[in-house]
Design an enzyme around this catalytic site. Structure first.
Site, PDB file in Angstrom:
ATOM      1  N   LYS A  64     -11.879  -2.531   7.152  1.00 32.34           N
ATOM      2  CA  LYS A  64     -11.019  -3.307   8.026  1.00 32.34           C
ATOM      3  C   LYS A  64     -11.534  -3.248   9.464  1.00 32.34           C
ATOM      4  O   LYS A  64     -11.706  -4.265  10.097  1.00 32.34           O
ATOM      5  CB  LYS A  64      -9.566  -2.788   7.990  1.00 32.34           C
TER       6      LYS A  64
ATOM      7  N   ASP B  77      -1.811   6.518   6.066  1.00 35.75           N
ATOM      8  CA  ASP B  77      -2.839   5.527   5.744  1.00 35.75           C
ATOM      9  C   ASP B  77      -3.027   4.681   7.002  1.00 35.75           C
ATOM     10  O   ASP B  77      -2.108   3.963   7.422  1.00 35.75           O
ATOM     11  CB  ASP B  77      -2.328   4.675   4.568  1.00 35.75           C
TER      12      ASP B  77
ATOM     13  N   TRP C 265       0.836  -1.208   0.000  1.00 37.28           N
ATOM     14  CA  TRP C 265       0.000   0.000   0.000  1.00 37.28           C
ATOM     15  C   TRP C 265       0.861   1.244   0.000  1.00 37.28           C
ATOM     16  O   TRP C 265       0.552   2.213  -0.693  1.00 37.28           O
ATOM     17  CB  TRP C 265      -0.975  -0.027   1.174  1.00 37.28           C
TER      18      TRP C 265
HETATM   19  C1  LIG Z   1      -6.943  -2.458   2.424  1.00 36.44           C
HETATM   20  C2  LIG Z   1      -5.958  -1.364   2.405  1.00 36.44           C
HETATM   21  C3  LIG Z   1      -5.896  -0.431   1.349  1.00 36.44           C
HETATM   22  C4  LIG Z   1      -6.793  -0.522   0.149  1.00 36.44           C
HETATM   23  O1  LIG Z   1      -8.050  -0.112   0.492  1.00 36.44           O
HETATM   24  P1  LIG Z   1      -9.236   0.014  -0.589  1.00 36.44           P
HETATM   25  O2  LIG Z   1     -10.316   0.586   0.275  1.00 36.44           O
HETATM   26  O3  LIG Z   1      -9.515  -1.370  -1.082  1.00 36.44           O
HETATM   27  O4  LIG Z   1      -8.801   0.928  -1.652  1.00 36.44           O
HETATM   28  C5  LIG Z   1      -4.986   0.593   1.435  1.00 36.44           C
HETATM   29  N1  LIG Z   1      -4.171   0.703   2.487  1.00 36.44           N
HETATM   30  C6  LIG Z   1      -4.184  -0.178   3.509  1.00 36.44           C
HETATM   31  C7  LIG Z   1      -3.247   0.000   4.664  1.00 36.44           C
HETATM   32  C8  LIG Z   1      -5.079  -1.232   3.506  1.00 36.44           C
HETATM   33  O5  LIG Z   1      -5.098  -2.098   4.525  1.00 36.44           O
END
Ligand SMILES: *Cc1c(COP(=O)(O)O)cnc(C)c1O
Length: 361
Positions: free
Chosen positions: A196, A172, A102
């Site tokens: 999540k 993020d 990511w």
């Molecule tokens: C799952 C995840 C993403 C991607 O998220 P989407 O909502 O599918 O775009 C990005 N960063 C992290 C840390 C993630 O766990």
């Protein structure tokens, strides 16, 4: 009714209390004769839901008043482009730490808009650690400094934040939001996909300091400009109404049933310790992350033998422990133990692993 223990990295388990409340309100939300799914987002009933969701998030996370909270769509992945479009417009530079998939994607997207610099990476050892950061290597006039706080795929987390001085730290936090208290004022911006630890897929939460707003480049699509959503209370267009409603229920559960993020952290640390303690003494299984950077949300582990890994995953699935397969590029196993995973689920997983180990010695 048999519910499984779902170790999926996302979408993932939701608290049963939340699902039950949603079920009981499915046909008739609070006497208004309709489901939240059917409601106009411009109705008074819906306005109360989104307002309450924001107020709860502010309360539970302790978000200071000089931060805006946005409820968007497009996933965390859309943020990889929205961030440079909106923020990379002063010096046109930004710093990135590459700690996994990511973080890499966020960097690759920013490269298209300005001078993105990699200040450190843990790619050399399959992202099994968080690199040591030397502030002397940071770009002093960067528009922002980006990290992926908890690396969902590799199971690492920052226990200490980089010291970026006046450069806004952008993180993020998709896979660690609401798992423990976080000092929002240390960041310029935080963002997370909801699927999540907050609710169902389709909702993306952005928390952004007010002084970073209003800097978007001219060519930014209207929908990708944070200001559009700030000025319209996340209602420029139809927001992900049902996902926001579930998020509100999750926040109520966190506050009222769990007792807030300090309590949640204690529970999460206890769950993670059960699994790590087992892994550290096991002669068959081992964790793949260096102890000092271990995540309490995502725990990857292996036996070292692909066939045995596969056998374990199959056996676990038969017994109601699902989605333990590691990320497709990584292999092995991964247990994602977000807020909604009960302690009992981890205890039983450890029991199962001990039995499997005994049978394979
Ligand atoms: C799952 C995840 C993403 C991607 O998220 P989407 O909502 O599918 O775009 C990005 N960063 C992290 C840390 C993630 O766990």
């Amino acid at each position: 009714m048999a519910r499984v223990y779902n170790f999926s990295a996302g979408p993932s388990m939701l608290p049963q209390d939340v699902l039950k409340t949603a079920a009981s309100e499915m046909l008739d939300y609070h006497g208004c004769g309709q489901s939240v799914m059917e409601m106009s987002h411009r109705s008074g009933e819906y306005q109360a839901i989104i307002d309450s969701c924001e107020a709860l998030l502010r309360e539970v996370m302790g978000i200071p008043t000089n931060y805006k909270v946005l409820f968007l769509q497009g996933g965390a992945s859309s943020q990889f482009a929205m961030i440079p479009l909106n923020l990379m417009n002063g010096s046109g530079k930004a710093d990135f730490v590459i700690t996994g998939q990511w973080a890499t994607k966020a960097y690759q997207e920013a490269v298209r808009y300005g001078q993105a610099q990699v200040v450190a990476s843990s790619k050399d050892k399959a992202f099994s650690y968080i690199p040591k950061l030397d502030p002397a290597s940071f770009t002093p006039d960067a528009d922002y400094f980006h990290i992926c706080m908890n690396n969902t795929i590799y199971g690492t987390v920052y226990h200490q934040l980089p010291q970026t001085g006046n450069v806004p730290l952008v993180a993020d936090i998709s896979s660690c939001i609401l798992s423990q208290p976080i000092e929002v004022s240390r960041f310029g911006m935080l963002y997370a996909g909801a699927q999540k630890n907050m609710g169902p897929a389709g909702l993306t939460v952005v928390i952004i300091r007010e002084d970073l707003l209003g800097r978007a480049r001219e060519s930014t699509p209207t929908m990708f400009n944070y200001m559009t959503h700030v000025e319209n209370g996340s209602m420029f267009n139809t927001p992900p109404t049902y996902a926001i409603y579930i998020c509100k229920l999750v926040l109520e559960w966190l506050r009222d049933k769990i007792g807030g993020l300090e309590q949640m952290q204690k529970i999460n640390e206890h769950k993670a310790k059960l699994l790590y303690d087992f892994l550290d003494q096991s002669k068959l299984f081992r964790g793949t992350v260096v102890p000092e950077d271990r995540s309490i949300m995502n725990i990857p582990f292996v036996t070292g033998d692909d066939a045995l890994d596969k056998e374990f995953i199959t056996q676990a699935k038969e017994k109601g422990f699902v989605n333990l397969k590691g990320y497709r590029l990584v292999g092995g196993m991964r247990a994602s133990i977000y807020n909604a995973m009960p302690t009992e689920g981890v205890e039983k997983l450890v029991e199962l692993m001990a039995q499997f180990e005994a049978a394979h010695r």
